[in-house]
Design an enzyme around this catalytic site. Structure first.
Site, mmCIF file in Angstrom:
data_model
loop_
_atom_site.group_PDB
_atom_site.id
_atom_site.type_symbol
_atom_site.label_atom_id
_atom_site.label_comp_id
_atom_site.label_asym_id
_atom_site.label_seq_id
_atom_site.Cartn_x
_atom_site.Cartn_y
_atom_site.Cartn_z
ATOM 1 N N LYS A 24 35.904 -5.726 -22.437
ATOM 2 C CA LYS A 24 36.389 -6.846 -23.251
ATOM 3 C C LYS A 24 37.812 -6.574 -23.706
ATOM 4 O O LYS A 24 38.273 -5.430 -23.714
ATOM 5 C CB LYS A 24 35.462 -7.062 -24.426
ATOM 6 C CG LYS A 24 35.260 -5.855 -25.280
ATOM 7 C CD LYS A 24 34.180 -6.108 -26.306
ATOM 8 C CE LYS A 24 33.727 -4.794 -26.895
ATOM 9 N NZ LYS A 24 32.498 -4.881 -27.611
ATOM 10 N N ASP A 132 45.097 -9.732 -6.762
ATOM 11 C CA ASP A 132 44.111 -10.509 -7.517
ATOM 12 C C ASP A 132 44.810 -11.636 -8.282
ATOM 13 O O ASP A 132 44.531 -11.876 -9.455
ATOM 14 C CB ASP A 132 43.357 -9.580 -8.488
ATOM 15 C CG ASP A 132 42.095 -10.233 -9.037
ATOM 16 O OD1 ASP A 132 41.636 -11.237 -8.450
ATOM 17 O OD2 ASP A 132 41.562 -9.727 -10.045
HETATM 18 N N1 LIG Z 1 47.686 -8.996 -22.751
HETATM 19 C C1 LIG Z 1 46.794 -9.925 -23.019
HETATM 20 N N2 LIG Z 1 47.016 -10.847 -23.963
HETATM 21 C C2 LIG Z 1 46.098 -11.813 -24.251
HETATM 22 N N3 LIG Z 1 44.916 -11.924 -23.608
HETATM 23 C C3 LIG Z 1 44.621 -11.022 -22.651
HETATM 24 C C4 LIG Z 1 45.537 -9.979 -22.302
HETATM 25 N N4 LIG Z 1 45.001 -9.249 -21.315
HETATM 26 C C5 LIG Z 1 43.804 -9.799 -21.049
HETATM 27 N N5 LIG Z 1 43.569 -10.870 -21.843
HETATM 28 C C6 LIG Z 1 42.385 -11.752 -21.837
HETATM 29 O O1 LIG Z 1 41.260 -11.001 -21.407
HETATM 30 C C7 LIG Z 1 40.750 -11.517 -20.175
HETATM 31 C C8 LIG Z 1 40.263 -10.354 -19.307
HETATM 32 O O2 LIG Z 1 41.348 -9.494 -19.036
HETATM 33 P P1 LIG Z 1 41.517 -8.795 -17.607
HETATM 34 O O3 LIG Z 1 41.583 -9.834 -16.551
HETATM 35 O O4 LIG Z 1 42.664 -7.857 -17.662
HETATM 36 O O5 LIG Z 1 40.138 -7.993 -17.561
HETATM 37 P P2 LIG Z 1 39.300 -7.551 -16.312
HETATM 38 O O6 LIG Z 1 38.079 -6.873 -16.852
HETATM 39 O O7 LIG Z 1 40.148 -6.751 -15.405
HETATM 40 O O8 LIG Z 1 38.943 -8.978 -15.693
HETATM 41 P P3 LIG Z 1 38.536 -9.380 -14.211
HETATM 42 O O9 LIG Z 1 37.049 -9.243 -14.159
HETATM 43 O O10 LIG Z 1 38.996 -10.833 -14.138
HETATM 44 O O11 LIG Z 1 39.255 -8.518 -13.261
HETATM 45 C C9 LIG Z 1 41.898 -12.317 -19.581
HETATM 46 O O12 LIG Z 1 41.483 -13.347 -18.723
HETATM 47 C C10 LIG Z 1 42.583 -12.856 -20.819
HETATM 48 O O13 LIG Z 1 41.933 -14.025 -21.278
#
Ligand SMILES: Nc1ncnc2c1ncn2[C@@H]1O[C@H](COP(=O)(O)OP(=O)(O)OP(=O)(O)O)[C@@H](O)[C@H]1O
Length: 710
Positions: A24, A132
């Site tokens: 998260k 991605d």
């Molecule tokens: N720097 C940021 N500022 C604001 N919101 C963010 C930021 N980084 C991530 N988020 C929020 O958190 C969500 C998940 O982040 P991220 O895509 O980096 O995670 P993940 O676990 O790698 O996701 P995925 O399963 O899509 O690869 C993003 O879609 C965005 O809504």
């Protein structure tokens, strides 16, 4: 011991702002600088075999530093978790623009596409492929600058990216290039260009070029590369899309060619200068000096420390202060702790893995895009706090090696500055009998100091001659009866601490001050002449504060130098250095905010919807025609029920879940009050899941709810 203990004393965690496949993301405050950050929290156990993805992301982010990439500030690894502390993108997802407008005008799409192109040209030049690219991974800052996030699937070529073949199947199917889904060897840069084509199509047309609930059919459509071209598209945009959505990667347009494409450069006098504006070898001396004072080091020692680029709390503090400076906000740190190492977890945090940033790149200051420039390149000041800030010591204002950047980044009134003004007023809204006079008028400084509670008997002789007790002037020159002035009005300096509440009975919004509500001491913060505020006896607990506020906030270095009391004594504050004064003041602001928060009854915080002052840059807010938050909330609940969506109602937020063949998606809708249009709005947020599913659900809900949203 909690697994979050490592953050204690350094970051304050707030609400969850996103979730992905690997953990998260929470909003947090970096306590030393009072700046918002996003913390990606990854549980080691939950991530299991995908652990290398985290390493990949960290490695990429510590190397990639660009104006259109969300910046890595700090990285902490504990036994159970990874904490990746990132630049916070408060403007939501770029994709929310499409939901609001269905599809973008070509000029709007070009604005975002040029920023994406700039980031991608840079990423590829550093030997990386993102792999991605999708709407969920393009966020916006408050200034509507695009930031690419999520480098967990990126690949780094050993040599040149153009000659490096990859084979891992990754990314979201709807955005994946044909060679990738067909399991062929592919080149990361070519696959990224395809995904950029899908994104551009989505921006211009409001839908995906290849869509199907059935995965096999979707793959077939992608492999064929047939998509519809809506008639609104111009010839130039069709040409660019055809080049990018070319199924044969050898014939696909390259990034270098896109940079020169007429659609991209339409109405732009110069091509995109995509180089990074950051240079690891140039340390901002003003910021380093501030940190050196706080950490009790010499400037040279601090510069050396920052240059280690350890991506620890020190690195985070440096980046965040620099950001404040560039935004034109004041960037003083609070008073240093009395006991060295007083912070509980210092050793822990500072000992987070050493990550050497290889930000080596060819700095091209002219590489700043037009989007980063202000119209006049200067910062205008409308509030008189600006004058206090201008009165900061020369050192903090002196042009540094990065001054050039500062001016280019400066904007009329940064949110930080806005906050700062709010804090100041919050402090000053406490019971006080300090009579304010604008620091703009140096002659008045002395009088202000006299008027501090420290100086008894000075009040009558030093009161401004321009007092108009019955009617007071606001900063804009608007004349309002003193009584009305007790509440927030647009145009008056606003207070962040005091709570804005929507009053259902009157259909208006009003501000509740936790402390007795007094008119802001506008004399201190407005260019207008000083006004008389009826003198009252301060509570003993307040007196010390008032004294400090008066002496700290009001006096400019000039006034301090020449200041003496009516009785000829030099005020105690005049012995303080201006820098010290600024720090004391910063500390006071923080304390005042905490106090206001503590004193605001919890019931008030939850009973009324959140008040949003301006929706100017908020792409994720829909305006309704209703003025009743309760009615809007009920309408939304009805729609969720009709749609058979499982949902949860928490105060003014409703989060609903939708599943379809491609997966599930959680949306959060929050009922808010929009102060600028005096009506109710709906704030959307995709909590997780596919962006297009989110788009469909939001459109449906807003359309079905009988609210006439725009
Ligand atoms: N720097 C940021 N500022 C604001 N919101 C963010 C930021 N980084 C991530 N988020 C929020 O958190 C969500 C998940 O982040 P991220 O895509 O980096 O995670 P993940 O676990 O790698 O996701 P995925 O399963 O899509 O690869 C993003 O879609 C965005 O809504």
């Amino acid at each position: 011991m909690s697994s979050y203990d490592v953050l204690r004393g350094y970051y304050a965690l707030h609400e969850e702002i996103g979730a992905g496949g690997f953990g998260k993301v929470k909003l947090a405050t970096h306590l030393l600088t009072d700046q918002k950050v996003a913390i990606k929290i990854i549980d080691k156990k939950a991530i299991g075999r995908d652990l290398p993805r985290v390493k990949t992301e960290i490695d990429a982010l510590r190397s990639l530093s660009h104006q259109y990439i969300s910046r890595l500030y700090q990285y902490i690894e504990t036994e159970e978790k990874y904490f990746i502390i990132l630049e916070y993108c408060s403007g939501g997802e770029m994709f929310d623009y499409i939901i609001r407008k269905r599809r973008l005008e070509e000029s709007e799409a070009r604005h975002f596409f040029r920023q994406l192109l700039s980031a991608m040209a840079y990423i590829h030049s550093q030997g990386y492929a993102h792999r991605d690219l999708k709407p969920e991974n393009l966020l916006l800052t408050e200034e509507v600058h695009l930031k690419v996030i999520d480098f967990g699937l990126c690949a780094k070529a050993a040599g040149r990216l153009e000659t490096h073949h990859l084979e891992t199947l990754c990314g979201s199917p709807a955005y994946a290039a044909p060679e990738l889904i067909q399991g062929q060897l592919y080149k990361g840069n070519e696959a990224d260009v395809w995904s950029m084509g899908v994104l551009l199509y989505a921006l211009l047309c409001g839908q995906l070029p290849f869509e199907d609930d059935n995965m096999q059919l979707l793959y077939r459509k992608i492999a064929k590369g047939n998509y519809e071209e809506p008639k609104e598209l111009t010839q130039q945009s069709r040409d660019l899309l055809r080049g990018m959505l070319q199924t044969n990667p050898k014939e696909r347009i390259t990034i270098q060619e896109i940079l020169q494409h007429p659609w991209v450069n339409h109405k732009h006098s110069h091509q995109i200068k995509w180089n990074t504006i950051y240079d690891k070898n140039v340390i901002d001396e003003d910021v380093a000096r501030e940190m050196a004072f706080y950490h009790k080091m010499s400037l040279a020692q601090m510069i050396e420390k920052v240059k280690e680029w350890r991506f620890d709390y020190m690195t985070a503090t440096y980046f965040l202060l620099l950001q404040k400076k560039r935004q034109g906000a004041h960037y003083a740190l609070p008073m240093p702790p009395r006991v060295a190492g007083a912070s509980t977890n210092e050793s822990n945090v500072l000992a987070s893995p050493t990550i050497h940033a290889s930000l080596d790149n060819h700095l091209d200051r002219s590489g700043l895009e037009e989007e980063f420039e202000t119209s006049d390149g200067t910062s205008t000041s409308s509030g008189s706090v600006e004058h206090i800030l201008r009165d900061l010591p020369k050192a903090t204002r002196r042009a540094s090696a990065n001054e050039h950047d500062r001016v280019r980044f400066a904007k009329p009134r940064s949110p930080d500055r806005e906050k700062q003004i709010s804090y100041l007023n919050a402090v000053l809204n406490m019971e006080s009998h300090i009579t304010g006079i604008s620091p703009k008028n140096p002659k008045n400084h002395q009088r202000l100091l006299f008027d501090s509670p420290a100086v008894s008997g000075a009040q009558t002789t030093c009161k401004s001659a321009n007092n108009t007790p019955a009617r007071q002037k606001t900063r804009d020159g608007e004349v309002v009866p003193e009584k009305e002035n007790r509440y927030y009005r647009p145009g008056a300096a606003s207070v962040r601490g005091p709570l804005k509440v929507y009053a259902e009975d009157t259909g208006t919004c009003r501000t509740i001050y936790a402390t007795p509500c007094r008119p802001p001491l506008r004399g201190l913060f407005s260019p207008q002449k000083a006004e008389a505020v009826p003198r009252q006896r301060a509570r003993s607990s307040d007196r010390g504060t008032q004294k400090t506020v008066a002496s700290v906030a009001v006096g400019s270095p000039a006034s301090i130098g020449s200041g003496s009391n009516c009785d000829g004594r030099t005020p105690r504050s005049s012995t303080k250095t201006p820098r010290l004064r600024q720090r004391v003041f910063t500390s006071l602001e923080r304390k005042a905010e905490r106090m206001i928060n503590l004193l605001t009854p919890r019931k008030m915080k939850t009973d009324s919807p959140q008040v949003i002052r301006s929706t100017k840059n908020m792409v994720n807010v829909s305006v309704t025609s209703s003025s009743s938050p309760k009615r809007v909330r009920q309408e939304l609940v009805n729609v969720f029920e009709q749609q058979n969506m499982s949902f949860e109602l928490k105060g003014w937020k409703i989060s609903g879940q939708k599943k379809d063949a491609t997966g599930s998606m959680t949306v959060e809708l929050e009922v808010v009050f929009l102060e600028n249009c005096n009506t109710v709005g709906i704030k959307r947020k995709r909590l997780n899941g596919d962006a297009f599913l989110y788009k469909k659900v939001c459109e449906k809900v807003l359309q079905m709810a009988d609210l006439k949203t725009t």
